[in-house]
Design a protein around this motif. Structure first.
Motif, short mmCIF file in Angstrom:
data_model
loop_
_atom_site.label_atom_id
_atom_site.label_comp_id
_atom_site.label_asym_id
_atom_site.label_seq_id
_atom_site.Cartn_x
_atom_site.Cartn_y
_atom_site.Cartn_z
N ALA A 58 -34.25 -18.76 7.31
CA ALA A 58 -33.15 -19.56 6.76
C ALA A 58 -33.49 -20.16 5.40
N GLN A 67 -29.12 -11.16 4.37
CA GLN A 67 -28.04 -10.38 4.98
C GLN A 67 -27.96 -8.99 4.34
N LYS A 127 -26.20 -12.28 10.31
CA LYS A 127 -27.35 -13.17 10.30
C LYS A 127 -28.44 -12.59 11.21
N PRO A 136 -29.60 -16.54 1.55
CA PRO A 136 -28.88 -15.93 2.68
C PRO A 136 -28.23 -14.59 2.35
N ARG A 174 -27.76 -19.30 8.91
CA ARG A 174 -28.55 -18.31 8.19
C ARG A 174 -29.43 -17.48 9.10
#
Length: 273
Positions: free
Chosen positions: A213, A221, A110, A217, A51
């Motif tokens: 993280a 992103q 990421k 996620p 992540r």
């Protein structure tokens, strides 16, 4: 932990830590580095367990930049006097292959945090400019050094740095090849924060990566994708893009978890679904 010739990769709790290891002095960037960097970051991009990424150097240095000893034969073979079109096209292809490394870092979906201690010279600046966030220890020093070895920097720093530190600072660094310290890097916006020691730096980088993280996620992103799209677009174009993005990806189990956690006054537990 996965081990390559020029770096190691360790993944735990949603965070990948990529450590440059050489084999050139000061983690200098040779043929193995340029071969492996796109492989590693393309794999991290595809890995659903990752992540966030921390990128650092070993031995108290980020990187001395291009490993001239390792690369000199190949580089000079492309620029020998008398080379004509075919040889120049091979040099064009060679530079394109080297560019794949920083491009893969930037393209990784990421978020990538560069944790910079010691020297970050030449190609090292190209790489950190492709990262999303940069933090440094107080002993860090930075140099767009290529002009000192009669090369126009060609791995992305001249394209990316103006968006980070502005055209004036970029031109000063690229025209002079001078070193700047961590405090100057902080003042011009090259790094977000400066820490007293490398240990403090790595602790901060890892904490930041864990904080990222812990968020959904696909949303993190999405933020990165929208920011990248909007860099050279109007506000209206950027707004249209993010509206389309959310119309496609807003619905998720993580959204429901966020709403339920808010109602129950507890921290959310995001699964990426």
């Amino acid at each position: 932990m996965a081990s390559y010739e020029s770096m190691t990769v360790e993944i735990a709790d949603g965070v990948a830590e990529v450590c440059l290891t050489g084999p050139g002095k000061g983690n200098a960037m040779g043929s193995a580095f340029f071969r492996e960097l796109p492989v590693v970051f393309d794999a991290l991009d595809r890995d659903p367990l990752v992540r966030a990424v921390v990128l650092r150097g070993s031995g108290g240095q980020f990187s001395y930049g291009l490993d001239l000893k390792n690369m000199m034969g190949e580089l000079m073979g492309h620029v020998a006097p008398g080379n004509l079109a075919a040889e120049r096209l091979r040099l064009l292809d060679f530079i394109g292959e080297l560019q794949r490394g920083p491009d893969a870092v930037e393209r990784c979906r990421k978020p990538v945090i560069a944790a910079i201690a010691g020297a970050c010279i030449g190609g090292g600046v190209d790489v950190i400019a492709a990262c999303d966030l940069r933090i440094a220890s107080r002993d860090a020093r930075f140099s767009v050094r290529e002009v000192k070895v009669a090369i126009v920097a060609d791995l992305g720093s001249l394209q990316r740095l103006p968006r980070i530190i502005g055209h004036g600072h970029t031109r000063e660094l690229a025209f002079t090849g001078k070193d700047i310290d961590a405090e100057r890097a902080l003042r011009i916006g090259l790094v977000n924060d400066v820490y007293d020691t490398e240990a403090d730096l790595l602790a901060a980088a890892r904490a930041m990566a864990r904080e990222i993280a812990a968020n959904p996620p696909h949303v993190v992103q999405g933020v990165k994708q929208v920011l990248a799209y909007s860099e050279d677009k109007s506000i209206a174009e950027g707004n249209r893009y993010v509206a389309l993005w959310n119309s496609a990806f807003l619905a998720s189990q993580d959204l429901g978890e966020a709403m339920q956690a808010f109602a129950e006054k507890r921290p959310p537990r995001f699964t990426g679904k």
